[in-house]
Design an enzyme around this catalytic site. Sequence first.
Site, PDB file in Angstrom:
ATOM      1  N   ARG A  71     -11.916  28.993  48.430  1.00  0.00           N
ATOM      2  CA  ARG A  71     -11.752  27.885  49.430  1.00  0.00           C
ATOM      3  C   ARG A  71     -11.580  26.508  48.581  1.00  0.00           C
ATOM      4  O   ARG A  71     -11.008  25.537  48.964  1.00  0.00           O
ATOM      5  CB  ARG A  71     -12.934  27.802  50.314  1.00  0.00           C
ATOM      6  N   HIS A 124      -1.336  17.430  -1.553  1.00  0.00           N
ATOM      7  CA  HIS A 124      -1.691  17.617  -0.393  1.00  0.00           C
ATOM      8  C   HIS A 124      -1.086  19.016   0.061  1.00  0.00           C
ATOM      9  O   HIS A 124      -1.475  19.479   1.322  1.00  0.00           O
ATOM     10  CB  HIS A 124      -1.079  16.601   0.587  1.00  0.00           C
ATOM     11  N   ASN A 160       1.854  10.182   6.899  1.00  0.00           N
ATOM     12  CA  ASN A 160       1.071   9.444   7.588  1.00  0.00           C
ATOM     13  C   ASN A 160       1.044   9.146   8.803  1.00  0.00           C
ATOM     14  O   ASN A 160       1.285   8.024   9.259  1.00  0.00           O
ATOM     15  CB  ASN A 160       0.662   8.069   6.500  1.00  0.00           C
ATOM     16  N   TYR A 178       0.938  -1.116  -0.036  1.00  0.00           N
ATOM     17  CA  TYR A 178       0.006   0.103   0.114  1.00  0.00           C
ATOM     18  C   TYR A 178       0.787   1.300   0.051  1.00  0.00           C
ATOM     19  O   TYR A 178       2.094   1.518   0.685  1.00  0.00           O
ATOM     20  CB  TYR A 178      -0.929   0.078   1.277  1.00  0.00           C
TER      21      TYR A 178
END
Length: 529
Positions: free
Chosen positions: A294, A98, A210, A68
């Site tokens: 407090r 990208h 990735n 892949y």
Amino acid sequence: MTTVVTDPVKHSSSTVTFGSGRISIEQITAIAQQNLPVALSQDSFFQQQIDAGVAFLDKLLAEDGVIYGVTTGYGDSCTVKVPLSQVHELPIHLIRFHGCGLGDYFTAEQGRAILATRLCSLTQGYSGVSWPLLKQLTAYLNHNIIPRIPQEGSVGASGDLTPLSYVAASLIGEREVYHNNEIRLVVDVLPEHGLAPIKLRPKEGLAIMNGTAVMTALACLAYHRAEYLTRLSSRITALASLALKGNSNHFDEILFSVKPHIGQNEVASWIRNDLNHHEHPRNSDRLQDRYSIRCAPHIIGVLRDALPWFKQTIENELNSANDNPIIDGIGEHVLHGGHFYGGHIAMVMDSMKTAVANLADLHDRQMALLVDSKFNNGLPSNLSGASTERRHLNHGFKAVQIGCSAWTAEALKLTMPASVFSRSTECHNQDKVSMGTIAARDCLRVLQLTEQVVAASLLAVQQGVQLRINQGELHQASLTADIQQMLNQLQTDYPLLQEDRPLEHSLRQLIAQIQQQQWPLYQEAQDAK
């Protein structure tokens, strides 16, 4: 442990070495903020891992194996087979398509953290990357060549693809970088350092992009700031209690021994010691102070108690191989999975930003008490230090309190968890995504807003304490040495507000001091950890 060795070239005390053990949040932060030099390990097993990964991929390519992102398209295009004659072009296309990030750019400091974080993942030895790539990343850090990365465009799975494409692009000589306080084309910078663009091997574009490096780097920087805020918030609460003539018994050891949250008890002890409770116990006109005083240990303590989990989770992600596929070169396995998924960082960032925003809300409430003459136990309205005859003209911290309310509201608005807004993307291949990078960016914005509230609060509480001292209601000798030292420094930098003056410059300066962690608060407690 990570190896730290002397570096004679940089004249730095240490070099952070990748590939020989776990890297810490503190090391990533030091690389980002101080430009610490980095190196690759000479460990024989590490070198064997890198060599084996490269050799195994070459073997698979020679055998026409299906991998892949190496011999296939990306994402939903994984069914598209790429001819072996074109596999070397595939990473270039991945990087270029990208290149569509938008929004503001990450700073150079954040960019250094991103580079170091990605280097940490790749040096786990399961990404199939080569020595030229690892050496180029190392050189970028050592020569301060930092990719200019847009902040927007990642859904946090399949990793930080779009922002990390700017890292990958810079390695091959494309796009812009920060260098010597300038924005320049990387192709023009590289020759100045004897460097040249590298040619990415088939898996290397995917290996860089990735993964979870952007969100994890931001998480490292966020942790550093959030941890400090727990200490500074404790100090401010002690000063607020002094200014309001609060009851120091609210922080008693016996009281807190019956609710044994470790971080909460740590905060209570800091406040108790700052109030010098054992030598000078202070009793309020009220039996019980309002909750923002407090219950401060219980509010700050939530973040303090969460920090160990945050740290463990961030560092586990930092020291993971978080790309896809995983390449086991020694065992000769290609393992397809989803390690790029940023769910753990998303959860940490969503949780951290909520706990930090609660600090903003805490100090906003403390500020509201301090400026209001109905609640501040005799302090002037709006903490004005003006003389009696000029008090009707001066408004002190009135507008600062309004600003605190605005900053707090914006911080609280951003606490909606980003991780629940998963979107189906990329042809429903990425049909459940982490939104970790958006969560991390939200967290950094919440930290900035909270630091603004904290800076304003610090100005206000030191003004309130100084007014008590001037009125003879608080004796300086009853204060601890640490409190006196901090008050003296604050008074030197930020004199008593008597006549109204613009406070923007003072606030910006004080925010910078907070972000630089100027005061080593409760350092003994830190060193003991």
